[in-house]
Design an enzyme around this catalytic site. Sequence first.
Site, PDB file in Angstrom:
ATOM      1  N   CYS A   1      -4.914   2.425  -3.510  1.00 17.15           N
ATOM      2  CA  CYS A   1      -3.413   3.289  -2.943  1.00 17.15           C
ATOM      3  C   CYS A   1      -2.468   2.028  -3.149  1.00 17.15           C
ATOM      4  O   CYS A   1      -1.613   1.860  -2.336  1.00 17.15           O
ATOM      5  CB  CYS A   1      -3.712   3.530  -1.655  1.00 17.15           C
ATOM      6  SG  CYS A   1      -5.130   4.860  -1.405  1.00 17.15           S
TER       7      CYS A   1
ATOM      8  N   HIS B   1       0.852  -1.221  -0.072  1.00 13.29           N
ATOM      9  CA  HIS B   1      -0.040   0.061  -0.131  1.00 13.29           C
ATOM     10  C   HIS B   1       0.849   1.371  -0.007  1.00 13.29           C
ATOM     11  O   HIS B   1       1.875   1.268   0.438  1.00 13.29           O
ATOM     12  CB  HIS B   1      -0.856   0.123   1.320  1.00 13.29           C
ATOM     13  CG  HIS B   1      -1.887   0.944   1.471  1.00 13.29           C
ATOM     14  ND1 HIS B   1      -1.702   2.220   1.835  1.00 13.29           N
ATOM     15  CD2 HIS B   1      -3.047   0.930   1.143  1.00 13.29           C
ATOM     16  CE1 HIS B   1      -2.896   2.980   1.894  1.00 13.29           C
ATOM     17  NE2 HIS B   1      -3.548   2.223   1.517  1.00 13.29           N
TER      18      HIS B   1
HETATM   19  N1  PMP Z   1      -1.412  -0.723   4.961  1.00 14.29           N
HETATM   20  C1  PMP Z   1      -2.524  -1.458   4.005  1.00 14.29           C
HETATM   21  C2  PMP Z   1      -2.248  -2.832   3.480  1.00 14.29           C
HETATM   22  C3  PMP Z   1      -3.848  -0.788   3.863  1.00 14.29           C
HETATM   23  O1  PMP Z   1      -4.817  -1.467   3.399  1.00 14.29           O
HETATM   24  C4  PMP Z   1      -3.935   0.388   4.506  1.00 14.29           C
HETATM   25  C5  PMP Z   1      -5.515   1.137   4.261  1.00 14.29           C
HETATM   26  N2  PMP Z   1      -6.021   0.781   3.053  1.00 14.29           N
HETATM   27  C6  PMP Z   1      -3.117   1.035   5.162  1.00 14.29           C
HETATM   28  C7  PMP Z   1      -1.687   0.374   5.178  1.00 14.29           C
HETATM   29  C8  PMP Z   1      -3.113   2.388   5.534  1.00 14.29           C
HETATM   30  O2  PMP Z   1      -4.274   2.295   6.730  1.00 14.29           O
HETATM   31  P1  PMP Z   1      -4.870   3.948   7.154  1.00 14.29           P
HETATM   32  O3  PMP Z   1      -5.385   4.828   6.076  1.00 14.29           O
HETATM   33  O4  PMP Z   1      -5.860   3.468   8.042  1.00 14.29           O
HETATM   34  O5  PMP Z   1      -3.716   4.408   7.804  1.00 14.29           O
END
Ligand code: PMP
Length: 412
Positions: A370, A129
């Site tokens: 993302c 991500h």
């Molecule tokens: N890592 C992964 C694998 C995710 O799916 C996400 C959120 N989609 C995040 C990190 C980031 O999480 P947050 O937006 O809740 O900080």
Amino acid sequence: MKTAAAAGYDVQRVRTDFPALHQQVHGHPLVYLDNAATAQKPRAVLDAMARFYERDCANIHRGVHALSQRATESYEAARRALAALLHAADPREIVFVRGATEAVNLVAQSYARPRLRPGDEVLITWMEHHSNIVPWQMLCEQTGATLRVAPIDDAGALIVPEFQRLLSTRTRIAAFAHVSNALGTINPVRALVDQAHAAGAKVLVDGAQAAPHLRPDVAALGCDFYCVSGHKMYGPTGSGVLWARAELLEAMPPYQGGGDMIRSVRFEKTTYNDLPFKFEAGTPNIAGGIGLGAAAEYLLRLGHEAITAHEQSLLARATAALQQVPGLRLIGTAPHKAAVISFTLDGVHPHDAGTILDQEGIAVRTGHHCAQPVMERFGVPATVRASFGLYNTPEEVDALVAGLHKVLEVFA
Ligand code: PMP
């Protein structure tokens, strides 16, 4: 592994815990399959937060009055619940943060930035991500270190020998997802941790997508840092946890300065508070932390063994049924997956598919999730992603498949 039925898992009863599930969308019962973006919240979480605001609302840690003491006790009880969920050695290893994003940034800036030099390397994977890519790119710009990326195969699984080949004495940090949000791939965390440790690197595991599906057991995984987003594990938005070994946290400078993270402040010299408060500057998201504690207790009550078994049966049903949909291409077919399914449909833009499904009351996510390097790796600009949670049912899998046939009719 026991089957969901053997573990006594009653999904219809579980659904009664989630008020948001019981609504109509565009005249259809809601089918909520966007759990990887954020999960719905059980009554236990909503009640814990309402209780704080209705009865105990006060700032924590410094108050002598009853409300402040009750709020502090609830907040610290939540920390203990997170320690139990993550199998941490000590609640002092639980740092409350805003989410996985903040947890990764905290480690990059507080642990890594003072330590890395030009020539050092950070190893990530192709399936990350953006929140487990960009903080390391920023760190590399700041320190002169180099970012290395371990490739994935056509199924979306990490190519483990390549990960191992990229590890060397230059690798100071290896950072990778426990579960990929775009592909559903479950990484062999313990094996990767052992390899990285053998090379002398520290290991950060992004557990944002793992904690809702699998027991996030840091003792068993053997990693050094583990990042959790509260809102994906049925807790409130703006809540999360960084778990790290106490000795690492002790050796790290504070990430932010301000109230609550200090022991004493003099203009000549400030001394810092004990763990974990050294990393929790300012008034935290108190209600969020308390709600997250309730989510951790909820997951512990249901049990990850039963949750995983239930979701794996949904994944198997969905994978088999989607493969029969004409023109559907699954993106992410690794042998070990959590209940996250990405796909494209020939001749249909994912956003169009998502909009038509929404008209049927079915919530899925469309876009790059993302994870633009993943999209590039598979040669697609975007996918449709259906992600299942502990309250989804086989009938909802069937509703998704029926919805996709409607999409195909529109585009026929
Ligand atoms: N890592 C992964 C694998 C995710 O799916 C996400 C959120 N989609 C995040 C990190 C980031 O999480 P947050 O937006 O809740 O900080």
